[in-house]
Design an enzyme around this catalytic site. Sequence first.
Site, PDB file in Angstrom:
ATOM      1  N   PHE A 149       0.815  -1.224   0.000  1.00  0.00           N
ATOM      2  CA  PHE A 149       0.000   0.000   0.000  1.00  0.00           C
ATOM      3  C   PHE A 149       0.846   1.271   0.000  1.00  0.00           C
ATOM      4  CE2 PHE A 149       0.931  -0.127   4.549  1.00  0.00           C
ATOM      5  CZ  PHE A 149       1.090   1.223   4.842  1.00  0.00           C
ATOM      6  N   LYS A 173      -1.101  -7.212  -9.180  1.00  0.00           N
ATOM      7  CA  LYS A 173      -2.087  -7.251  -8.092  1.00  0.00           C
ATOM      8  C   LYS A 173      -1.647  -6.192  -7.088  1.00  0.00           C
ATOM      9  CE  LYS A 173      -3.074  -8.279  -4.409  1.00  0.00           C
ATOM     10  NZ  LYS A 173      -3.410  -7.251  -3.395  1.00  0.00           N
ATOM     11  N   GLU A 176      -4.969  -3.613  -2.036  1.00  0.00           N
ATOM     12  CA  GLU A 176      -6.415  -3.345  -2.010  1.00  0.00           C
ATOM     13  C   GLU A 176      -6.727  -2.075  -1.219  1.00  0.00           C
ATOM     14  OE1 GLU A 176      -4.697  -5.679  -0.630  1.00  0.00           O
ATOM     15  OE2 GLU A 176      -5.367  -6.160   1.408  1.00  0.00           O
ATOM     16  N   SER A 226       5.423  -6.906   3.272  1.00  0.00           N
ATOM     17  CA  SER A 226       5.980  -7.230   4.589  1.00  0.00           C
ATOM     18  C   SER A 226       6.747  -8.561   4.540  1.00  0.00           C
ATOM     19  CB  SER A 226       4.841  -7.322   5.610  1.00  0.00           C
ATOM     20  OG  SER A 226       3.946  -8.335   5.217  1.00  0.00           O
ATOM     21  N   CYS A 281       9.552   1.819   3.340  1.00  0.00           N
ATOM     22  CA  CYS A 281      10.482   0.722   3.663  1.00  0.00           C
ATOM     23  C   CYS A 281      11.894   1.250   3.815  1.00  0.00           C
ATOM     24  CB  CYS A 281      10.437  -0.347   2.584  1.00  0.00           C
ATOM     25  SG  CYS A 281      11.039   0.278   1.023  1.00  0.00           S
ATOM     26  N   GLU A 382       9.774  -4.105  12.961  1.00  0.00           N
ATOM     27  CA  GLU A 382       9.406  -2.981  12.101  1.00  0.00           C
ATOM     28  C   GLU A 382       8.101  -2.386  12.630  1.00  0.00           C
ATOM     29  OE1 GLU A 382       7.859  -3.846   8.091  1.00  0.00           O
ATOM     30  OE2 GLU A 382       9.073  -2.188   7.349  1.00  0.00           O
TER      31      GLU A 382
HETATM   32  P1  NAD Z   1       1.615  -6.624   3.029  1.00  0.00           P
HETATM   33  O1  NAD Z   1       2.653  -7.666   3.051  1.00  0.00           O
HETATM   34  O2  NAD Z   1       0.522  -6.675   4.025  1.00  0.00           O
HETATM   35  O3  NAD Z   1       0.880  -6.627   1.588  1.00  0.00           O
HETATM   36  C1  NAD Z   1       1.623  -6.603   0.389  1.00  0.00           C
HETATM   37  C2  NAD Z   1       0.790  -7.279  -0.714  1.00  0.00           C
HETATM   38  O4  NAD Z   1       0.588  -8.646  -0.367  1.00  0.00           O
HETATM   39  C3  NAD Z   1      -0.579  -6.660  -0.916  1.00  0.00           C
HETATM   40  O5  NAD Z   1      -0.864  -6.628  -2.295  1.00  0.00           O
HETATM   41  C4  NAD Z   1      -1.507  -7.609  -0.176  1.00  0.00           C
HETATM   42  O6  NAD Z   1      -2.786  -7.670  -0.731  1.00  0.00           O
HETATM   43  C5  NAD Z   1      -0.806  -8.939  -0.317  1.00  0.00           C
HETATM   44  N1  NAD Z   1      -1.014  -9.832   0.826  1.00  0.00           N
HETATM   45  C6  NAD Z   1      -1.214  -9.476   2.119  1.00  0.00           C
HETATM   46  N2  NAD Z   1      -1.320 -10.576   2.900  1.00  0.00           N
HETATM   47  C7  NAD Z   1      -1.178 -11.652   2.099  1.00  0.00           C
HETATM   48  C8  NAD Z   1      -1.185 -13.056   2.307  1.00  0.00           C
HETATM   49  N3  NAD Z   1      -1.364 -13.568   3.516  1.00  0.00           N
HETATM   50  N4  NAD Z   1      -0.992 -13.857   1.254  1.00  0.00           N
HETATM   51  C9  NAD Z   1      -0.805 -13.357   0.011  1.00  0.00           C
HETATM   52  N5  NAD Z   1      -0.795 -12.022  -0.247  1.00  0.00           N
HETATM   53  C10 NAD Z   1      -0.972 -11.172   0.768  1.00  0.00           C
HETATM   54  O7  NAD Z   1       2.368  -5.208   3.060  1.00  0.00           O
HETATM   55  P2  NAD Z   1       1.738  -3.753   3.185  1.00  0.00           P
HETATM   56  O8  NAD Z   1       1.197  -3.563   4.557  1.00  0.00           O
HETATM   57  O9  NAD Z   1       0.862  -3.459   2.032  1.00  0.00           O
HETATM   58  O10 NAD Z   1       3.060  -2.865   3.001  1.00  0.00           O
HETATM   59  C11 NAD Z   1       3.927  -2.539   4.046  1.00  0.00           C
HETATM   60  C12 NAD Z   1       5.111  -3.463   4.106  1.00  0.00           C
HETATM   61  O11 NAD Z   1       5.789  -3.485   2.852  1.00  0.00           O
HETATM   62  C13 NAD Z   1       6.156  -3.040   5.122  1.00  0.00           C
HETATM   63  O12 NAD Z   1       6.625  -4.178   5.787  1.00  0.00           O
HETATM   64  C14 NAD Z   1       7.256  -2.418   4.271  1.00  0.00           C
HETATM   65  O13 NAD Z   1       8.536  -2.447   4.845  1.00  0.00           O
HETATM   66  C15 NAD Z   1       7.189  -3.275   3.070  1.00  0.00           C
HETATM   67  N6  NAD Z   1       7.786  -2.623   1.915  1.00  0.00           N
HETATM   68  C16 NAD Z   1       9.004  -3.067   1.504  1.00  0.00           C
HETATM   69  C17 NAD Z   1       9.615  -2.450   0.433  1.00  0.00           C
HETATM   70  C18 NAD Z   1      10.969  -2.910  -0.029  1.00  0.00           C
HETATM   71  O14 NAD Z   1      11.380  -2.469  -1.085  1.00  0.00           O
HETATM   72  N7  NAD Z   1      11.661  -3.777   0.680  1.00  0.00           N
HETATM   73  C19 NAD Z   1       8.992  -1.379  -0.227  1.00  0.00           C
HETATM   74  C20 NAD Z   1       7.734  -0.975   0.220  1.00  0.00           C
HETATM   75  C21 NAD Z   1       7.137  -1.607   1.297  1.00  0.00           C
END
Ligand code: NAD
Length: 498
Positions: A149, A173, A176, A226, A281, A382
């Site tokens: 997000f 994808k 959401e 994450s 991040c 984090e």
């Molecule tokens: P998230 O992991 O909750 O979601 C990321 C994506 O995965 C979304 O599209 C979500 O719909 C999907 N998703 C969520 N749960 C899932 C599951 N159980 N199974 C399959 N798909 C699933 O992350 P977020 O809250 O949207 O974003 C924040 C996180 O992203 C933080 O931890 C941040 O550090 C990380 N991030 C990392 C980078 C990087 O380059 N390393 C960059 C941006 C964000």
Amino acid sequence: MSVEVTHFINGAVTPGGDRHADIMNPAEGNACGTVALAGADTVRVAVDAAAAAFPAWRDTPPARRATILFEYKQRLEANFDRIATLITREHGKTLGDARGELRRGIEVVDYACGAPQLLKGEFSKNSGPAIDTWTEHQPLGVVAGITPFNFPAMVPMWMFPMAIACGNTFVLKPSEKDPSAAIELARLFSEAGLPDGVFNVVNGEAAAVNALLAEPRVQAVSFVGSTPVAEHIYRTAAANGKRVQALGGAKNCAVVMPDADIDNAASALVGAAYGSCGERCMAISVAICVGDETADALVSSIGEKLDQLVIGDGMEEGVAMGPLITAEHLARVRGYVETGVGEGATLVADGRETVPDGLRGYFLGGCLFDHVTPGMTIFKEEIFGPVLCVMRAANLDQAMQWIDNHAYGNGTCVFTRDGETARRFTDRIQVGMVGVNVPLPVPVASHSFGGWKRSLFGDLYAYGPDAVRFYTRTKTITQRWPDARTREAANFEFPSNQ
Ligand code: NAD
């Protein structure tokens, strides 16, 4: 204004199906639209479209692909402020910050416009007697991207422009929580002349992701999000025989040396820790000060700057920090603040008490902890919110050891005026992206982005030169045109030039 966000498949916005979720405006704390949640059937339709588009796109000359990318860039520029507004409304970050992420995304499009140069391969004449050898970079087929997000435009743009420039077709994808920007990015690409089915967007949650991971026609998966989800994606995609890069969470530490310009370092850290409400991040969430004097001066300077921090609706001029993404995430971050207090850290600035009246969204003021130690939860985990932890190290070695021992290894930086310190730090530190007096060392588009340890599962970074390697497979061709007048005997020795 309430929006209904569905999918973008085969060159058109398509209906959403039964399941929907609310899209929240985090500054106002109420729903501003709905998003369709794809199940396996919708994912299959998107992959059908991408698979059907692949043969022709694979054979489209890279220079023609680049022409469409140039046109796409023009359209992104023409719609720049409109897309930034969509980002701010659904994410909450300030308009200036939204413009910044979109600009960095467009820079990847700029880089992808170099497709003919990036894909031209390698050639060796006379690699053997009258033998020539060349190496090609061929596209993989249908590839998928799953994004978080916190950068609803930039992170998708780390992936699809490069994948498509390399001749693949793509299914995205997005998150959401803020899905509007991705649909807009797809619509503009289509208007720029991208053939139908080359770029598709399916909205949804875990069910849509898991359908992509199970889909045999998806050749590769790029994920950013994450760490627990990154690890799940990495394991499942790899077990299903796919190429995968999964970028995860982070805990980025800045080291502040006694010789640093403390006031400037404090300004840099306030921007890097509290910008985008800490939901980056690459946000700096820990400042490790070498020596108590350094720490005292830094804490006092950051404290003064925090008093001036303007919190509010990111749409408004002059606001420096918007809300967190959801009510649940706000509760989680507040929970970390309570944990930090409970574990004995000193809460110098308590953002729970500094939220201005009248804000109904998911706001938290800037929090500053001092005397944080390596065993504390607020150092180990984090937080992803406006919480900066100050730690006090005896020397540079101890500071570096704390960073090296941490589970994450995304970004770090050192504030110093000493070249030897900077060189030792950049050479030895166990982190993927390192700044010297640069708090957010996010690589430009001609380099690649990624972390070490539990911040990246996989071998290749995002965008830049690594993206060409990730989104293509290498083929090496060895060719000989024998002289038909010469009779040749069978050779039973392994061929060599000696
Ligand atoms: P998230 O992991 O909750 O979601 C990321 C994506 O995965 C979304 O599209 C979500 O719909 C999907 N998703 C969520 N749960 C899932 C599951 N159980 N199974 C399959 N798909 C699933 O992350 P977020 O809250 O949207 O974003 C924040 C996180 O992203 C933080 O931890 C941040 O550090 C990380 N991030 C990392 C980078 C990087 O380059 N390393 C960059 C941006 C964000």
